[in-house]
Design a protein around this motif. Sequence first.
Motif, short mmCIF file in Angstrom:
data_model
loop_
_atom_site.label_atom_id
_atom_site.label_comp_id
_atom_site.label_asym_id
_atom_site.label_seq_id
_atom_site.Cartn_x
_atom_site.Cartn_y
_atom_site.Cartn_z
N ALA A 24 61.88 71.32 18.16
CA ALA A 24 61.93 72.33 19.21
C ALA A 24 62.09 71.69 20.59
CB ALA A 24 60.67 73.19 19.18
N LYS A 25 61.47 70.54 20.79
CA LYS A 25 61.50 69.88 22.10
C LYS A 25 62.76 69.05 22.32
CE LYS A 25 56.57 69.44 22.90
NZ LYS A 25 55.46 68.50 23.11
N CYS A 26 63.46 68.71 21.26
CA CYS A 26 64.61 67.81 21.37
C CYS A 26 65.86 68.42 20.76
CB CYS A 26 64.28 66.48 20.69
SG CYS A 26 62.88 65.66 21.41
N ARG A 27 66.31 69.53 21.31
CA ARG A 27 67.50 70.21 20.80
C ARG A 27 68.78 69.68 21.43
NH1 ARG A 27 66.83 74.45 17.56
NH2 ARG A 27 68.90 75.18 18.09
N GLY A 28 68.65 69.03 22.58
CA GLY A 28 69.83 68.50 23.24
C GLY A 28 70.26 69.29 24.47
N TRP A 29 69.71 70.48 24.66
CA TRP A 29 69.96 71.27 25.86
C TRP A 29 68.64 71.37 26.59
CZ3 TRP A 29 73.61 76.04 25.62
CH2 TRP A 29 74.81 75.69 24.98
N LEU A 30 68.61 70.92 27.82
CA LEU A 30 67.37 70.86 28.58
C LEU A 30 66.66 72.21 28.63
CD1 LEU A 30 65.38 69.34 30.38
CD2 LEU A 30 66.84 69.90 32.33
N GLU A 31 67.42 73.27 28.89
CA GLU A 31 66.81 74.60 29.00
C GLU A 31 66.13 75.00 27.70
OE1 GLU A 31 69.95 73.83 29.65
OE2 GLU A 31 70.28 74.26 31.78
N LEU A 32 66.81 74.77 26.58
CA LEU A 32 66.23 75.12 25.27
C LEU A 32 65.08 74.19 24.92
CD1 LEU A 32 69.42 75.98 23.20
CD2 LEU A 32 67.81 77.55 24.29
N ASP A 33 65.19 72.91 25.30
CA ASP A 33 64.10 71.97 25.06
C ASP A 33 62.82 72.47 25.73
OD1 ASP A 33 65.98 70.40 23.81
OD2 ASP A 33 66.07 68.89 25.39
N VAL A 34 62.96 72.93 26.97
CA VAL A 34 61.78 73.40 27.71
C VAL A 34 61.25 74.69 27.12
CG1 VAL A 34 61.00 74.26 29.95
CG2 VAL A 34 62.43 72.23 29.84
N LEU A 35 62.13 75.67 26.92
CA LEU A 35 61.68 76.98 26.41
C LEU A 35 61.06 76.87 25.02
CD1 LEU A 35 64.68 79.23 27.50
CD2 LEU A 35 62.38 79.21 28.47
N MET A 36 61.76 76.23 24.11
CA MET A 36 61.27 76.16 22.74
C MET A 36 60.15 75.15 22.58
SD MET A 36 64.81 76.76 20.70
CE MET A 36 64.05 77.31 19.19
N GLY A 37 60.18 74.08 23.37
CA GLY A 37 59.12 73.08 23.32
C GLY A 37 57.79 73.62 23.81
N THR A 38 57.81 74.38 24.91
CA THR A 38 56.55 74.97 25.40
C THR A 38 56.04 76.03 24.44
OG1 THR A 38 57.78 76.52 26.80
CG2 THR A 38 57.00 74.49 27.84
N PHE A 39 56.96 76.78 23.85
CA PHE A 39 56.55 77.77 22.85
C PHE A 39 55.87 77.08 21.67
CE2 PHE A 39 57.49 79.86 18.81
CZ PHE A 39 56.86 81.08 19.00
N ALA A 40 56.49 76.01 21.17
CA ALA A 40 55.93 75.30 20.02
C ALA A 40 54.56 74.72 20.37
CB ALA A 40 56.87 74.20 19.56
N ALA A 41 54.44 74.11 21.54
CA ALA A 41 53.16 73.51 21.94
C ALA A 41 52.06 74.57 22.02
CB ALA A 41 53.31 72.81 23.28
N LYS A 42 52.43 75.76 22.44
CA LYS A 42 51.44 76.83 22.62
C LYS A 42 51.05 77.50 21.30
CE LYS A 42 50.75 81.05 25.33
NZ LYS A 42 51.38 81.96 26.31
N HIS A 43 52.02 77.69 20.40
CA HIS A 43 51.78 78.55 19.24
C HIS A 43 51.73 77.85 17.88
CE1 HIS A 43 52.15 82.29 21.47
NE2 HIS A 43 53.16 81.75 22.13
N ILE A 44 52.32 76.69 17.74
CA ILE A 44 52.55 76.14 16.39
C ILE A 44 51.26 75.80 15.64
CG2 ILE A 44 52.79 73.67 16.86
CD1 ILE A 44 55.42 73.97 15.07
N ASN A 45 50.20 75.45 16.34
CA ASN A 45 48.96 75.10 15.64
C ASN A 45 48.32 76.30 14.94
OD1 ASN A 45 49.03 72.37 16.18
ND2 ASN A 45 48.02 72.62 18.15
N GLY A 46 48.69 77.50 15.34
CA GLY A 46 48.19 78.71 14.69
C GLY A 46 49.08 79.19 13.55
#
Length: 168
Positions: free
Chosen positions: A88-110
């Motif tokens: 999620a953090k390393c998709r290759g597009w900065l915008e998607l890296d930020v959006l999906m990376g922050t989402f993953a960091a916030k939600h994935i442990n649940g």
Amino acid sequence: LKDQSEARFCRLAPDQSRRLPSMARWRLASSLMRRHAPAWSPSTAGVGSHPGTLIGLWHPMQSSSPRFLSSEVPTELEKRRKRLTWRAKCRGWLELDVLMGTFAAKHINGFGDDKLDLFEEVLELENPDLFKWFTGQTPVPEEIKSNEVMALLLAHIKEGAEKPMVHN
């Protein structure tokens, strides 16, 4: 060494360190590490017989042997979560890296296995499509919107867009 804060680091003024070519900075850091680090031996490395097999984080000022972050072996679920967070953090597009990376960091442990499967489906989608959906350029197809994790991701993005930007 006078104190622990100087361990393994050189105290150069910021403008001095930038003037050094990168190879010179590397040599300086390397020589400082050799000078201040204890000699390597298999007993200090923990596992294996080569310095490359050192596992964990270790600082020479802490103790004579390495300190490991966790003695527990990560479960398959934890490994999968880390792998998907990385994707999620390393998709290759900065915008998607930020959006999906922050989402993953916030939600994935649940997330359990079922939601991780759904998240993996989202990660399989193409970057241009995701970008257009997230920015509202094109509507999200209903079959994609029915994915529970995609709905959470869209809500996460909408929530972030509604927050006021603070300029310092």
